[in-house]
Design a protein around this motif. Sequence first.
Motif, short mmCIF file in Angstrom:
data_model
loop_
_atom_site.label_atom_id
_atom_site.label_comp_id
_atom_site.label_asym_id
_atom_site.label_seq_id
_atom_site.Cartn_x
_atom_site.Cartn_y
_atom_site.Cartn_z
N HIS A 225 99.15 75.41 78.34
CA HIS A 225 99.24 76.62 77.54
C HIS A 225 100.69 77.12 77.42
O HIS A 225 101.47 77.04 78.37
CB HIS A 225 98.39 77.74 78.15
N PHE A 226 101.01 77.68 76.28
CA PHE A 226 102.34 78.26 76.05
C PHE A 226 102.58 79.47 76.95
O PHE A 226 103.72 79.77 77.29
CB PHE A 226 102.49 78.69 74.58
N SER A 227 101.52 80.18 77.30
CA SER A 227 101.68 81.42 78.07
C SER A 227 102.33 81.20 79.42
O SER A 227 102.87 82.15 80.01
CB SER A 227 100.31 82.09 78.26
N ALA A 228 102.34 79.97 79.91
CA ALA A 228 102.96 79.69 81.21
C ALA A 228 104.49 79.58 81.10
O ALA A 228 105.18 79.62 82.13
CB ALA A 228 102.40 78.40 81.79
N LEU A 229 105.02 79.44 79.90
CA LEU A 229 106.43 79.11 79.74
C LEU A 229 107.43 80.19 80.18
O LEU A 229 108.44 79.85 80.81
CB LEU A 229 106.72 78.74 78.28
N PRO A 230 107.24 81.48 79.85
CA PRO A 230 108.29 82.45 80.18
C PRO A 230 108.73 82.43 81.64
O PRO A 230 109.93 82.35 81.93
CB PRO A 230 107.66 83.79 79.79
N ARG A 231 107.80 82.50 82.56
CA ARG A 231 108.17 82.54 83.97
C ARG A 231 108.73 81.21 84.45
O ARG A 231 109.63 81.15 85.29
CB ARG A 231 106.98 82.96 84.83
N ILE A 232 108.17 80.11 83.90
CA ILE A 232 108.69 78.79 84.28
C ILE A 232 110.14 78.64 83.86
O ILE A 232 111.00 78.23 84.66
CB ILE A 232 107.84 77.67 83.63
N LEU A 233 110.44 78.97 82.62
CA LEU A 233 111.79 78.79 82.09
C LEU A 233 112.78 79.77 82.69
O LEU A 233 113.94 79.43 82.97
CB LEU A 233 111.78 78.93 80.56
N GLU A 234 112.34 81.02 82.88
CA GLU A 234 113.25 82.05 83.39
C GLU A 234 113.73 81.73 84.80
O GLU A 234 114.85 82.10 85.19
CB GLU A 234 112.54 83.40 83.37
N ASN A 235 112.90 81.02 85.55
CA ASN A 235 113.24 80.74 86.95
C ASN A 235 113.57 79.27 87.20
O ASN A 235 113.39 78.77 88.31
CB ASN A 235 112.06 81.17 87.84
N SER A 236 114.03 78.59 86.16
CA SER A 236 114.38 77.18 86.32
C SER A 236 115.45 76.80 85.31
O SER A 236 115.91 77.63 84.53
CB SER A 236 113.14 76.29 86.10
N GLU A 237 115.84 75.53 85.33
CA GLU A 237 116.80 75.01 84.36
C GLU A 237 116.09 74.12 83.34
O GLU A 237 116.73 73.31 82.65
CB GLU A 237 117.90 74.23 85.08
N LEU A 238 114.79 74.28 83.20
CA LEU A 238 114.02 73.46 82.28
C LEU A 238 114.16 73.94 80.84
O LEU A 238 114.46 75.10 80.57
CB LEU A 238 112.54 73.49 82.68
N LEU A 239 113.91 73.02 79.90
CA LEU A 239 113.91 73.31 78.46
C LEU A 239 112.49 73.12 77.93
O LEU A 239 111.73 72.32 78.47
CB LEU A 239 114.86 72.37 77.72
#
Length: 308
Positions: A225-239
Amino acid sequence: MRPIDLNLIRTFVTLYESRSVTLAAHRLNVTQPSVSYSLSRLREIFNDPLFSRTRDGMEPTFLSTQVYASFRHALTQIEHTISDNQHFDPRHSQRRFRLALTDLGETTLLPAILQRMQTLAPHVELEVVPLEIEKINSWFDNKSVDAVVCSRDIMAPSMGRKAIIEERYVCLLSKQHPRIQKTLDMETFTQEHHVVISPSSGHSLAEDILKTHDISRKVSAVVPHFSALPRILENSELLAILPQQIAQIFARAASLQICELPFDVPNVEVTLYWPRHADDSSAQEWFRQTLIEAIAPGHENNGPPGAG
């Protein structure tokens, strides 16, 4: 065999399509005991159990499967006849419409849809179901869903379709990313680690382009799901690659930045789909037009939905 009450036929069809007494009662706006009583009467009339309880719901018997198609067709014809001779009044209707959306559609489109529907039809109910691409044909065939909005290109003669808006893909990442600020070249894109949205989301165009051009990158995670992206990206160096509209929403809500992709991805159309057998229903036509007006205010609509 004595004549059967039309309400019993409607109950049978709803039970067959929902495979659940609870869900059937909800759709029919009656109590569960009322559905159970109707089922008992049907079993007596047909001298057959019609359905048996399993872990996956109400399993129809052979006889039940045989008579369903005839009952469904007859009920549809009756509903169409009534619909053709009634004017749908959204201001007073208490009808329930069912719309299938992806989680992305729920985030970006649903607020505007609900606002529009509440303004025009304060008593109408909207039920949103998670989109499952492989089930769309059966949903439309059994009338369990009134419309679908998604970016996947679906072609079927039994479906009406109308492109509503265009969307484009971008790259989303943390504002604090140590190696990327505002621009992203191909070398950096392929060297950085990525989080990928599962193809089942209906947004696989960018992934298809990467495969076509044999562009490889390092994938660290695949999420549904897209909804998981904000926290994942904000706290990592992932794209992550995702449509611009949802990327802008995420960027406003978190410490994220948007970069243009270093390769070309064609714009994708967000399309409204509906069952062709609903073309002659004034209620369905109102629902489709309301979705179009909510999703794309000012969208050109040359004639009734279905022309596109």
